[in-house]
Design a protein around this motif. Sequence first.
Motif, mmCIF file in Angstrom:
data_model
loop_
_atom_site.group_PDB
_atom_site.id
_atom_site.type_symbol
_atom_site.label_atom_id
_atom_site.label_comp_id
_atom_site.label_asym_id
_atom_site.label_seq_id
_atom_site.Cartn_x
_atom_site.Cartn_y
_atom_site.Cartn_z
ATOM 1 N N GLN A 1 0.865 -1.101 -0.122
ATOM 2 C CA GLN A 1 -0.108 -0.057 -0.183
ATOM 3 C C GLN A 1 0.872 1.365 -0.053
ATOM 4 O OE1 GLN A 1 -3.068 -0.183 -0.663
ATOM 5 N NE2 GLN A 1 -4.259 -1.617 0.692
ATOM 6 N N GLY A 2 0.569 2.228 -0.637
ATOM 7 C CA GLY A 2 0.882 3.365 -0.563
ATOM 8 C C GLY A 2 2.321 3.840 -1.396
ATOM 9 N N ALA A 3 2.416 3.438 -2.675
ATOM 10 C CA ALA A 3 3.575 3.511 -3.332
ATOM 11 C C ALA A 3 4.100 4.794 -3.167
ATOM 12 C CB ALA A 3 3.329 3.027 -4.693
ATOM 13 N N GLY A 4 5.329 4.975 -3.267
ATOM 14 C CA GLY A 4 6.086 6.431 -2.964
ATOM 15 C C GLY A 4 6.756 6.741 -1.628
ATOM 16 N N GLY A 5 6.273 6.117 -0.578
ATOM 17 C CA GLY A 5 6.785 6.092 0.648
ATOM 18 C C GLY A 5 8.358 5.350 0.658
ATOM 19 N N ASP B 1 14.830 9.957 -3.746
ATOM 20 C CA ASP B 1 13.960 10.817 -4.090
ATOM 21 C C ASP B 1 14.714 12.204 -4.608
ATOM 22 O OD1 ASP B 1 11.013 12.355 -4.594
ATOM 23 O OD2 ASP B 1 12.484 13.492 -3.293
ATOM 24 N N SER B 2 15.546 12.722 -3.598
ATOM 25 C CA SER B 2 16.266 13.723 -3.804
ATOM 26 C C SER B 2 17.493 14.018 -2.723
ATOM 27 C CB SER B 2 15.390 15.145 -3.625
ATOM 28 O OG SER B 2 14.534 14.943 -2.307
ATOM 29 N N VAL B 3 18.410 14.708 -3.192
ATOM 30 C CA VAL B 3 19.451 14.851 -2.165
ATOM 31 C C VAL B 3 19.631 16.365 -1.756
ATOM 32 C CG1 VAL B 3 21.933 14.393 -1.992
ATOM 33 C CG2 VAL B 3 20.652 12.838 -2.972
ATOM 34 N N LEU B 4 19.668 16.934 -0.673
ATOM 35 C CA LEU B 4 19.913 18.230 -0.381
ATOM 36 C C LEU B 4 21.090 18.392 0.802
ATOM 37 C CD1 LEU B 4 16.282 18.880 0.281
ATOM 38 C CD2 LEU B 4 17.516 19.718 -1.484
ATOM 39 N N PRO B 5 21.718 19.612 0.862
ATOM 40 C CA PRO B 5 22.605 19.672 1.723
ATOM 41 C C PRO B 5 21.972 19.901 3.080
ATOM 42 C CG PRO B 5 22.469 21.638 0.606
ATOM 43 C CD PRO B 5 21.759 20.463 -0.348
ATOM 44 N N ARG C 1 8.796 18.834 1.791
ATOM 45 C CA ARG C 1 8.513 17.934 0.639
ATOM 46 C C ARG C 1 7.791 16.731 1.403
ATOM 47 N NH1 ARG C 1 9.516 17.043 -4.482
ATOM 48 N NH2 ARG C 1 9.732 14.707 -5.239
ATOM 49 N N MET C 2 8.389 16.131 2.352
ATOM 50 C CA MET C 2 7.942 14.817 2.989
ATOM 51 C C MET C 2 6.461 15.158 3.408
ATOM 52 S SD MET C 2 9.390 12.264 5.905
ATOM 53 C CE MET C 2 10.104 11.150 4.990
ATOM 54 N N GLU C 3 6.368 16.216 4.350
ATOM 55 C CA GLU C 3 5.057 16.692 4.908
ATOM 56 C C GLU C 3 3.875 16.786 4.171
ATOM 57 O OE1 GLU C 3 3.243 19.850 8.370
ATOM 58 O OE2 GLU C 3 4.720 20.619 6.715
ATOM 59 N N GLN C 4 4.235 17.233 2.696
ATOM 60 C CA GLN C 4 3.300 17.443 1.715
ATOM 61 C C GLN C 4 3.074 16.261 0.837
ATOM 62 O OE1 GLN C 4 4.938 20.748 -0.501
ATOM 63 N NE2 GLN C 4 4.689 21.961 1.377
ATOM 64 N N GLY C 5 3.749 14.975 0.940
ATOM 65 C CA GLY C 5 3.695 13.769 0.436
ATOM 66 C C GLY C 5 4.105 13.892 -1.190
ATOM 67 N N GLU C 6 5.093 14.547 -1.421
ATOM 68 C CA GLU C 6 5.599 15.001 -2.738
ATOM 69 C C GLU C 6 6.565 13.927 -3.127
ATOM 70 O OE1 GLU C 6 6.739 18.692 -3.121
ATOM 71 O OE2 GLU C 6 4.664 19.693 -2.983
ATOM 72 N N ALA C 7 7.310 13.137 -1.900
ATOM 73 C CA ALA C 7 8.582 12.490 -2.447
ATOM 74 C C ALA C 7 8.190 11.066 -2.825
ATOM 75 C CB ALA C 7 9.328 12.303 -1.101
ATOM 76 N N PHE C 8 9.042 10.503 -3.688
ATOM 77 C CA PHE C 8 8.959 9.003 -4.144
ATOM 78 C C PHE C 8 10.336 8.487 -3.898
ATOM 79 C CE2 PHE C 8 9.292 5.408 -6.927
ATOM 80 C CZ PHE C 8 7.977 4.874 -7.060
ATOM 81 N N GLY C 9 10.400 7.832 -2.765
ATOM 82 C CA GLY C 9 11.835 7.278 -2.152
ATOM 83 C C GLY C 9 12.169 8.094 -1.073
ATOM 84 N N LYS C 10 13.319 8.090 -0.845
ATOM 85 C CA LYS C 10 13.928 8.562 0.561
ATOM 86 C C LYS C 10 14.583 10.187 -0.114
ATOM 87 C CE LYS C 10 14.593 7.017 3.689
ATOM 88 N NZ LYS C 10 13.535 7.131 4.879
ATOM 89 N N ILE C 11 14.181 11.116 1.045
ATOM 90 C CA ILE C 11 14.749 12.398 0.604
ATOM 91 C C ILE C 11 16.270 12.079 1.917
ATOM 92 C CG2 ILE C 11 14.743 14.543 1.564
ATOM 93 C CD1 ILE C 11 11.725 14.397 1.095
ATOM 94 N N VAL C 12 17.232 12.572 1.240
ATOM 95 C CA VAL C 12 18.673 12.384 1.718
ATOM 96 C C VAL C 12 19.236 13.721 1.982
ATOM 97 C CG1 VAL C 12 20.908 11.117 1.785
ATOM 98 C CG2 VAL C 12 19.024 10.093 0.721
ATOM 99 N N PHE C 13 20.064 13.918 3.172
ATOM 100 C CA PHE C 13 20.695 15.216 3.529
ATOM 101 C C PHE C 13 22.288 14.883 3.498
ATOM 102 C CE2 PHE C 13 16.828 15.970 6.208
ATOM 103 C CZ PHE C 13 16.172 16.615 5.260
ATOM 104 N N THR C 14 23.110 15.667 2.907
ATOM 105 C CA THR C 14 24.582 15.590 2.870
ATOM 106 C C THR C 14 25.317 16.300 3.670
ATOM 107 O OG1 THR C 14 24.635 16.845 0.892
ATOM 108 C CG2 THR C 14 24.439 14.125 0.839
ATOM 109 N N LEU C 15 26.364 16.091 4.141
ATOM 110 C CA LEU C 15 27.131 16.952 4.898
ATOM 111 C C LEU C 15 28.668 17.171 4.086
ATOM 112 C CD1 LEU C 15 25.388 15.137 6.882
ATOM 113 C CD2 LEU C 15 26.347 17.127 8.617
#
Length: 313
Positions: free
Chosen positions: A154-158, A285-289, A299-313
Amino acid sequence: MFAVSAVRIDPKDPLSGLELGERDEPAPRAGWTAVTVKAAALNHHDLWTLRGVGITEDKLPMILGCDGAGVDDDGNEVIIHSVIDPRDGKPSILTEAYDGTFAQKVLVPKANLVPKPAALSWEQAACLPTAWLTAYRMLFRNSGLRPGDTVLIQGAGGGVATAAIVLARAAGFRVWTTSRSEEKRARAVELGAHAAFASGARLPERVDAVMETVGAATWSHSVKSLRPEGTIVISGATSGAMPPAELTRIFFLQLRIVGSTMGSLDELKALARLCEATDVRPVVDSVLPLSEARTGFARMEQGEAFGKIVFTL
């Protein structure tokens, strides 16, 4: 050090409690090691923390982030298993009682480190410890599925759902999934789902097992889609946790309802080996600093992601 923290709880406006700024580096602790974080993945758990689920005001400020990969004090490239077992108390995950991975450094028990496969990027490795490990346990420990069986996700995208699609296809299951979004249904098929249906749609036949992370919005459909003596594995309820119980159908068809949370250290090691030995790779889904973490949270709160949102340092 730079970090992303929860400083206030607000169930209606969770992002108002998000703070980006300087925090003290973690103090040394016997048996623990500081990991210099290279990448960290966002989970719904981080949003729930900002809403006050699983944490109280007296624990704030708390550095967020359950998932992470980086370099330990000895120079080893590692993945962090986020379940902390204090031996003398109740196990918890990072961000509940201990600061998390959304920082330049995180302190964790040495026993919680798993070698990072060289075949995985930092971003991919950071996706494994929570969502991907959860999907791994749901499918391979708790579902009772065998190759050739049909699973409904259920819920493809999460994060958990996309992981389950990839892992289930690799394991030889027939994979069906649902989403309200036509775009996400198409992307799920590209990932490996054999078929994708609109949320709540009548399926061609009943399935052997359902992977349920959505909760109230999909629960009735999950129960009605299951064959007699089939299994629903539940690891979350992002749409709410109080759906109609469907008790009559559950006992009459002898359905099996199994709760599933995270996974063990050994399961994380096995998941890492699976990725190393095959072409299975986490869906990013996306990579952000990390300095742009607020954009990822929104983006996560609005349900827009497909896969994982990743932060880099």
